[in-house]
Design a protein around this motif. Structure first.
Motif, PDB file in Angstrom:
ATOM      1  N   ALA A  71       5.230  -9.827   7.975  1.00 45.68           N
ATOM      2  CA  ALA A  71       4.390 -10.426   6.927  1.00 45.68           C
ATOM      3  C   ALA A  71       3.430  -9.391   6.350  1.00 45.68           C
ATOM      4  N   LEU A  72       2.847  -8.552   7.204  1.00 47.77           N
ATOM      5  CA  LEU A  72       1.947  -7.502   6.721  1.00 47.77           C
ATOM      6  C   LEU A  72       2.707  -6.483   5.868  1.00 47.77           C
ATOM      7  N   THR A  73       3.936  -6.145   6.277  1.00 42.27           N
ATOM      8  CA  THR A  73       4.762  -5.240   5.475  1.00 42.27           C
ATOM      9  C   THR A  73       5.022  -5.834   4.098  1.00 42.27           C
ATOM     10  N   SER A  74       5.356  -7.117   4.064  1.00 41.97           N
ATOM     11  CA  SER A  74       5.618  -7.782   2.782  1.00 41.97           C
ATOM     12  C   SER A  74       4.349  -7.859   1.938  1.00 41.97           C
ATOM     13  N   LEU A  75       3.207  -8.103   2.571  1.00 40.10           N
ATOM     14  CA  LEU A  75       1.940  -8.124   1.837  1.00 40.10           C
ATOM     15  C   LEU A  75       1.671  -6.764   1.190  1.00 40.10           C
ATOM     16  N   GLY A  76       1.899  -5.700   1.959  1.00 39.47           N
ATOM     17  CA  GLY A  76       1.696  -4.361   1.411  1.00 39.47           C
ATOM     18  C   GLY A  76       2.596  -4.091   0.222  1.00 39.47           C
ATOM     19  N   THR A  77       3.866  -4.491   0.352  1.00 39.32           N
ATOM     20  CA  THR A  77       4.833  -4.283  -0.734  1.00 39.32           C
ATOM     21  C   THR A  77       4.443  -5.061  -1.981  1.00 39.32           C
ATOM     22  N   LEU A  78       4.118  -6.337  -1.808  1.00 40.16           N
ATOM     23  CA  LEU A  78       3.783  -7.187  -2.962  1.00 40.16           C
ATOM     24  C   LEU A  78       2.514  -6.711  -3.653  1.00 40.16           C
ATOM     25  N   ASN A  79       1.504  -6.368  -2.880  1.00 42.09           N
ATOM     26  CA  ASN A  79       0.261  -5.890  -3.493  1.00 42.09           C
ATOM     27  C   ASN A  79       0.468  -4.558  -4.201  1.00 42.09           C
ATOM     28  N   TYR A  80       1.310  -3.687  -3.613  1.00 38.33           N
ATOM     29  CA  TYR A  80       1.619  -2.412  -4.268  1.00 38.33           C
ATOM     30  C   TYR A  80       2.325  -2.661  -5.595  1.00 38.33           C
ATOM     31  N   GLU A  81       3.302  -3.565  -5.579  1.00 36.19           N
ATOM     32  CA  GLU A  81       4.085  -3.835  -6.791  1.00 36.19           C
ATOM     33  C   GLU A  81       3.234  -4.444  -7.897  1.00 36.19           C
ATOM     34  N   LYS A  82       2.197  -5.208  -7.537  1.00 35.09           N
ATOM     35  CA  LYS A  82       1.353  -5.810  -8.570  1.00 35.09           C
ATOM     36  C   LYS A  82       0.189  -4.901  -8.968  1.00 35.09           C
ATOM     37  N   GLY A  83       0.144  -3.701  -8.378  1.00 30.12           N
ATOM     38  CA  GLY A  83      -0.892  -2.739  -8.747  1.00 30.12           C
ATOM     39  C   GLY A  83      -2.196  -2.899  -7.999  1.00 30.12           C
ATOM     40  N   ALA A  84      -2.186  -3.749  -6.956  1.00 33.50           N
ATOM     41  CA  ALA A  84      -3.397  -3.943  -6.136  1.00 33.50           C
ATOM     42  C   ALA A  84      -3.344  -2.938  -4.987  1.00 33.50           C
ATOM     43  N   ARG A 112       1.614   5.944   0.120  1.00 29.07           N
ATOM     44  CA  ARG A 112       2.014   5.540  -1.244  1.00 29.07           C
ATOM     45  C   ARG A 112       0.841   4.894  -1.979  1.00 29.07           C
ATOM     46  N   ALA A 113       0.095   4.036  -1.261  1.00 31.11           N
ATOM     47  CA  ALA A 113      -1.047   3.370  -1.893  1.00 31.11           C
ATOM     48  C   ALA A 113      -2.145   4.373  -2.237  1.00 31.11           C
ATOM     49  N   SER A 114      -2.380   5.333  -1.349  1.00 30.57           N
ATOM     50  CA  SER A 114      -3.394   6.359  -1.620  1.00 30.57           C
ATOM     51  C   SER A 114      -2.998   7.200  -2.828  1.00 30.57           C
ATOM     52  N   LEU A 115      -1.717   7.563  -2.900  1.00 27.38           N
ATOM     53  CA  LEU A 115      -1.250   8.387  -4.013  1.00 27.38           C
ATOM     54  C   LEU A 115      -1.387   7.633  -5.328  1.00 27.38           C
ATOM     55  N   ALA A 116      -1.122   6.340  -5.297  1.00 25.65           N
ATOM     56  CA  ALA A 116      -1.255   5.523  -6.511  1.00 25.65           C
ATOM     57  C   ALA A 116      -2.712   5.433  -6.969  1.00 25.65           C
ATOM     58  N   ARG A 117      -3.641   5.654  -6.043  1.00 27.79           N
ATOM     59  CA  ARG A 117      -5.072   5.638  -6.384  1.00 27.79           C
ATOM     60  C   ARG A 117      -5.607   7.047  -6.634  1.00 27.79           C
ATOM     61  N   ASP A 118      -4.689   8.020  -6.778  1.00 26.83           N
ATOM     62  CA  ASP A 118      -5.040   9.427  -7.025  1.00 26.83           C
ATOM     63  C   ASP A 118      -5.831  10.052  -5.883  1.00 26.83           C
ATOM     64  N   VAL A 120      -5.045  12.153  -3.495  1.00 26.69           N
ATOM     65  CA  VAL A 120      -3.901  13.002  -3.160  1.00 26.69           C
ATOM     66  C   VAL A 120      -4.038  13.596  -1.761  1.00 26.69           C
ATOM     67  N   ALA A 121      -5.209  14.098  -1.416  1.00 26.43           N
ATOM     68  CA  ALA A 121      -5.402  14.722  -0.098  1.00 26.43           C
ATOM     69  C   ALA A 121      -5.215  13.698   1.019  1.00 26.43           C
ATOM     70  N   LYS A 122      -5.737  12.504   0.798  1.00 26.99           N
ATOM     71  CA  LYS A 122      -5.586  11.435   1.797  1.00 26.99           C
ATOM     72  C   LYS A 122      -4.125  11.053   1.947  1.00 26.99           C
ATOM     73  N   ALA A 123      -3.409  10.934   0.819  1.00 28.61           N
ATOM     74  CA  ALA A 123      -1.983  10.593   0.849  1.00 28.61           C
ATOM     75  C   ALA A 123      -1.203  11.650   1.634  1.00 28.61           C
ATOM     76  N   LYS A 124      -1.498  12.925   1.379  1.00 29.82           N
ATOM     77  CA  LYS A 124      -0.800  14.005   2.076  1.00 29.82           C
ATOM     78  C   LYS A 124      -0.992  13.889   3.582  1.00 29.82           C
ATOM     79  N   GLU A 125      -2.212  13.608   3.988  1.00 29.45           N
ATOM     80  CA  GLU A 125      -2.523  13.463   5.417  1.00 29.45           C
ATOM     81  C   GLU A 125      -1.737  12.299   6.031  1.00 29.45           C
ATOM     82  N   GLU A 126      -1.642  11.197   5.288  1.00 26.58           N
ATOM     83  CA  GLU A 126      -0.941  10.020   5.810  1.00 26.58           C
ATOM     84  C   GLU A 126       0.564  10.259   5.897  1.00 26.58           C
ATOM     85  N   PHE A 127       1.139  10.890   4.887  1.00 25.83           N
ATOM     86  CA  PHE A 127       2.572  11.207   4.942  1.00 25.83           C
ATOM     87  C   PHE A 127       2.864  12.197   6.072  1.00 25.83           C
ATOM     88  N   GLU A 128       1.999  13.185   6.255  1.00 27.60           N
ATOM     89  CA  GLU A 128       2.198  14.160   7.342  1.00 27.60           C
ATOM     90  C   GLU A 128       2.107  13.484   8.708  1.00 27.60           C
TER      91      GLU A 128
END
Length: 260
Positions: A71-84, A112-118, A120-128
Motif C-alpha cells: 500500500a505504501l509503494t502504491s501511495l508513493g507511485t500515485l502521489n508521484y504520478e500526480k505531481g505530489a 525519484r521524488a527528490s530528483l523531481a523536486r530538483d 539533485v544531491a539528495k537524489a544522488k545519495e538516495e540512488f547510491e
C-alpha cells in the motif's frame, strides 16, 4: 462475489461490491485485501484521490500486515504520478522505515521524488544507497544516469544508461533508451538523438509513456533542424496513437503554438 467482479475487470461495479463487503464483514483477516482491491478499482477507474485515501486506510489500520508495504509503494507511485512529490517522498520514507525487505525499492522511490523536486544531491545519495543494497539495481542506475544528466555530465550518464538500454526488455530499459536520446538532444546532436528516440518504439513498443515521449522529443529535434513537415507528421501520429498521454497533450499544445 466482489472478488469475481474485480477479477473480470469490471472495476466500476467492484467498487460497490467491495464497499458493501467492508460495511458488513466481521472478518478482519480479509479486510486488508478487500481495501487493496477497492483501491486498485478506484485506480483503474481514474479515481486517484479515492485510491490514495483507501491505500492510506490500509497503512493506518493494518500497519503490521504485509499488505501495508505494498500500500505504501502504491501511495508513493500515485502521489508521484500526480505531481505530489513531497508526499511521494514521505510515502517511500515511511516504507523504508517500516519494511526492511523493501529498503532498496523505497530508496529508489525517494531518489525519484527528490530528483523531481530538483534536490539533485539528495537524489544522488538516495540512488547510491539503493545500489549499496543491490549493486545490480537497474532502477537505481537509471536514477544516477538522470542525476548525471541534470549535472550535464553526459559521459557518466551514458555509462549508466547504455548497458541497461541494451540488455533490459522491461520498462526501465525503455526509460534508459529515452534518456540516451535526451543526452544527445541536449548537446544539439539532433539526428543522433532522433535515431536513439526511434529505438524506443522499435525495442520497447509496449511502453506507451516512453514511446510517446520519444516521439514528442523527436518532433522537437526536427523543428530545431527546420523540418516542420516531418515534425507535424510525428506530432499528428502521436496524437492519434497515444491519446490520453501527457505527451499527446504536449503535442497538441506544440501544434497549436507553432501553427503547424
Amino acid at each position: 462475489q466482489a472478488l469475481n467482479v474485480f477479477q473480470r475487470g469490471d472495476y466500476e461495479n467492484a467498487i460497490g461490491e467491495f464497499r458493501q463487503y467492508l460495511r458488513v464483514t466481521n472478518s478482519e483477516d480479509l479486510m486488508p485485501e478487500a481495501y487493496s482491491n477497492l483501491a486498485e478499482s478506484y485506480r483503474q477507474t481514474g479515481q486517484v484521490d479515492q485510491a490514495i485515501e483507501t491505500y492510506r486506510t490500509i497503512v493506518n489500520e493494518f500497519p503490521e500486515q504485509e499488505m501495508a508495504s505494498s500500500a505504501l509503494t502504491s501511495l508513493g507511485t500515485l502521489n508521484y504520478e500526480k505531481g505530489a512529490y513531497a508526499e511521494a517522498h514521505s510515502n517511500y520514507s515511511e516504507l523504508f522505515e517500516s519494511s526492511p525487505r523493501f529498503k532498496q525499492e523505497a530508496l529508489v522511490g525517494m531518489g525519484r521524488a527528490s530528483l523531481a523536486r530538483d534536490q539533485v544531491a539528495k537524489a544522488k545519495e538516495e540512488f547510491e544507497s539503493a545500489l549499496e543494497i543491490n549493486p545490480n539495481s537497474e532502477s537505481a542506475k537509471v536514477g544516477l544516469g538522470k542525476v548525471a544528466i541534470q549535472q550535464n555530465d553526459f559521459e557518466t550518464a551514458t555509462s549508466y544508461l547504455e548497458p541497461i538500454a541494451e540488455q533490459s526488455t522491461t520498462e526501465v530499459g525503455a526509460e534508459a533508451q529515452f534518456y540516451l536520446g535526451e543526452i544527445l538532444q541536449k548537446q544539439e546532436q539532433y539526428n543522433a538523438a532522433i535515431e536513439e528516440y526511434g529505438k524506443v518504439k522499435v525495442l520497447f513498443e509496449a511502453f506507451d509513456i516512453w514511446v510517446s515521449r520519444s516521439m514528442y522529443n523527436s518532433a522537437e529535434c526536427h523543428l530545431r533542424m527546420g523540418n516542420r513537415g516531418e515534425a507535424m507528421t510525428i506530432l499528428n501520429s502521436l496524437i492519434d496513437t497515444y491519446p490520453g498521454t501527457e505527451a499527446e497533450q504536449r503535442a497538441q499544445a506544440l501544434l497549436d503554438q507553432a501553427d503547424l
